[in-house]
Each structure stands twice: as structure tokens, then as C-alpha cells.
Design an enzyme around this catalytic site. Structure first.
Site, short mmCIF file in Angstrom:
data_model
loop_
_atom_site.label_atom_id
_atom_site.label_comp_id
_atom_site.label_asym_id
_atom_site.label_seq_id
_atom_site.Cartn_x
_atom_site.Cartn_y
_atom_site.Cartn_z
N LEU A 105 0.98 -1.25 -0.11
CA LEU A 105 0.13 -0.13 -0.07
C LEU A 105 0.80 1.18 0.07
O LEU A 105 1.65 1.36 0.90
CB LEU A 105 -0.83 0.18 1.25
CG LEU A 105 -1.92 1.06 1.33
CD1 LEU A 105 -3.05 0.69 0.13
CD2 LEU A 105 -2.69 0.88 2.69
N ASP A 106 0.78 2.00 -0.87
CA ASP A 106 1.85 3.02 -1.32
C ASP A 106 1.92 4.06 -0.12
O ASP A 106 1.17 4.17 0.82
CB ASP A 106 1.71 3.69 -2.68
CG ASP A 106 0.68 4.73 -2.77
OD1 ASP A 106 0.69 5.87 -1.76
OD2 ASP A 106 -0.48 4.46 -3.10
N LYS A 107 3.30 4.67 -0.11
CA LYS A 107 3.37 5.51 1.34
C LYS A 107 2.43 6.63 1.60
O LYS A 107 2.23 6.76 2.67
CB LYS A 107 4.96 6.24 1.05
CG LYS A 107 5.20 7.05 2.20
CD LYS A 107 6.92 7.60 2.02
CE LYS A 107 7.31 8.34 3.14
NZ LYS A 107 8.75 8.61 2.85
N MET A 108 1.82 7.07 0.39
CA MET A 108 1.06 8.26 0.62
C MET A 108 -0.52 7.76 0.98
O MET A 108 -1.48 8.86 1.13
CB MET A 108 0.97 9.22 -0.52
CG MET A 108 2.36 9.96 -0.69
SD MET A 108 2.96 10.53 0.85
CE MET A 108 1.96 11.87 1.15
N SER A 109 -0.74 6.42 1.04
CA SER A 109 -2.15 6.03 1.09
C SER A 109 -2.00 5.54 2.68
O SER A 109 -0.98 5.09 3.34
CB SER A 109 -2.44 4.95 0.24
OG SER A 109 -2.45 5.41 -1.08
#
Length: 233
Positions: A105-109
Site C-alpha cells: 500500500l503506497d506510502k501516501m495511502s
């Protein structure tokens, strides 16, 4: 056994078969094979390898499997490499035994990420052919049109492919829910960008039968029924 390769003498020692020194002697005598092949000094055992001594399979006593539902905050990276990324999911959870995230789950999510030490369940979830649902709540930078919703539903060209058809529901002027059955890198963000939208917030709320129901930064153990359902195709 660890999810990383280990030397054969360490493997036999941890399996309770013999000491490391004795394992080295067995190897020098040509009495150890891995997957039917004779080995040399320094050979390592990988997860799934079959180790035999004098033709007898040496079973490694497996550790108890752990299954966690974690609420990853924005800014935390889904990696097990603390040397590369200090703000990582493993340190956030700080579980007493080694576990690793299932997918990313990407860093900004933010939102739901599963963590486990069960390699089999990881493979089942990540194999694209299993089409497991993943549900997200998304807000974007400008008003959502019906045309945007229809294009998101029917497939958007990104990463040299067209995304699989999916469920999309408009929730508000700039928010929508989307249920994916594939996991391309930064898929939702790329889909929106391809349609000239920018994601402002992205939160994963469900993976198959697992619902996000813990506070940000916390985790819970999966129930037996939840684990059973994950094993179903």
C-alpha cells in the site's frame, strides 16, 4: 523456517537434527542432498526446499502462523528493510516474531494491510488469477463526472495495459468507492491521472473478507473464519 535462505548447517541445527559441526561433517561425506542434488560447503536452504540426510527427509518444525489486519497510516512504507526505510510497517507493528506485509500500500495511502509469516497465504492472495476484491475510498482534486466514473469502471490504459473492469460508486462531489480485483503498481493513482484527476486521499477499507475495523496505527489478529476464507479461491 525463515523466509530467507539459511546455511545448511544452521538449518539442520535449528531443525534439531544435529549440531552445526556435525552437519559440516555430513556434508563433507556427501550424505546431504537438497531437492535430490548433492551440496557443497556454504550451500543455503531456500523456503520450500527438501533437505535429506542419508535419504531421510528432515522436516523443519514450522513456527505458528500469525495473521494480522493492520491499519497503516499515511507516510509508512510497506517494507521489511529498516535500513532503507526507517518509517516502515514492520517497526510500526513491532510484533514479537518476524512477519511481513502481504502486497503493498503506497506510502501516501492509508488503510488495511495484511501481515503474516505464512508464505502460502501470501501466494494465494497475490496471484492475479484469484481476483480477490480490494475496496478503497478515494477523494480527488476536482468534481467527479459520470464520464469519469464510467471510464474508471470499464478500464483505463496504464502501464502498457488496460485495467480490469471494476466496481466504482460516486459518494460525493469529489469522492468515490472503487473495488479492484488486480494490483498494479499505484493503480488507482495512475488511473485517475490518466483521466486528468489527482488523488488527494486514498484509503483501503477491505481485502476480500477482511474489513478495516481498527484504529490507525493499530492491528488485530484475524479470526479462524477469516483465515479459512482467505484460503478459498
Amino acid at each position: 523456517m525463515s523466509d530467507e535462505p539459511i546455511r545448511i548447517n544452521k538449518y539442520l541445527s535449528q531443525a534439531g537434527f544435529c549440531s552445526r559441526r556435525e552437519a559440516d561433517k555430513l556434508m563433507e561425506q556427501g550424505r546431504i542432498t537438497i531437492n535430490g542434488e548433492l551440496i557443497t560447503m556454504g550451500t543455503k536452504v531456500n523456503p520450500g526446499d527438501k533437505v535429506y540426510v542419508d535419504g531421510k527427509l528432515i522436516e523443519f518444525e514450522t513456527e505458528e502462523h500469525v495473521y494480522l489486519a493492520v491499519h497503516k497510516p499515511k507516510g509508512v512504507v510497506c517494507t521489511t528493510n529498516a535500513k532503507v526505510e526507517k518509517n516502515n510497517i514492520v517497526d510500526l507493528v513491532n510484533y514479537p516474531t518476524r512477519i511481513y506485509p502481504v502486497g503493498r500500500l503506497d506510502k501516501m495511502s492509508e488503510g488495511l494491510i495484511l501481515m503474516t509469516n505464512d508464505g502460502e497465504i501470501v501466494n494465494k492472495i497475490l496471484r492475479a488469477r484469484h481476483y480477490h476484491d480490494k475496496e478503497y475510498l478515494v477523494t480527488v482534486d476536482k468534481p467527479i463526472t459520470e464520464q469519469f466514473i464510467e471510464k474508471m469502471r470499464n478500464g483505463v490504459p496504464i502501464l502498457d495495459t488496460i485495467t480490469r473492469k471494476c466496481e466504482v460508486e460516486k459518494l460525493g462531489d469529489r469522492s468515490f468507492k472503487i473495488i479492484l480485483t488486480q494490483g498494479l503498481n499505484r493503480q488507482i493513482r495512475r488511473m485517475c491521472e490518466a483521466l486528468d484527476y489527482r488523488v488527494r486521499t486514498l484509503k483501503r477499507t477491505r481485502i476480500k473478507n477482511i474489513i478495516l475495523d481498527v484504529e490507525k496505527g493499530n492491528y488485530r489478529h484475524l479470526t479462524k473464519e477469516e483465515v479459512k476464507d482467505l484460503y478459498r479461491n
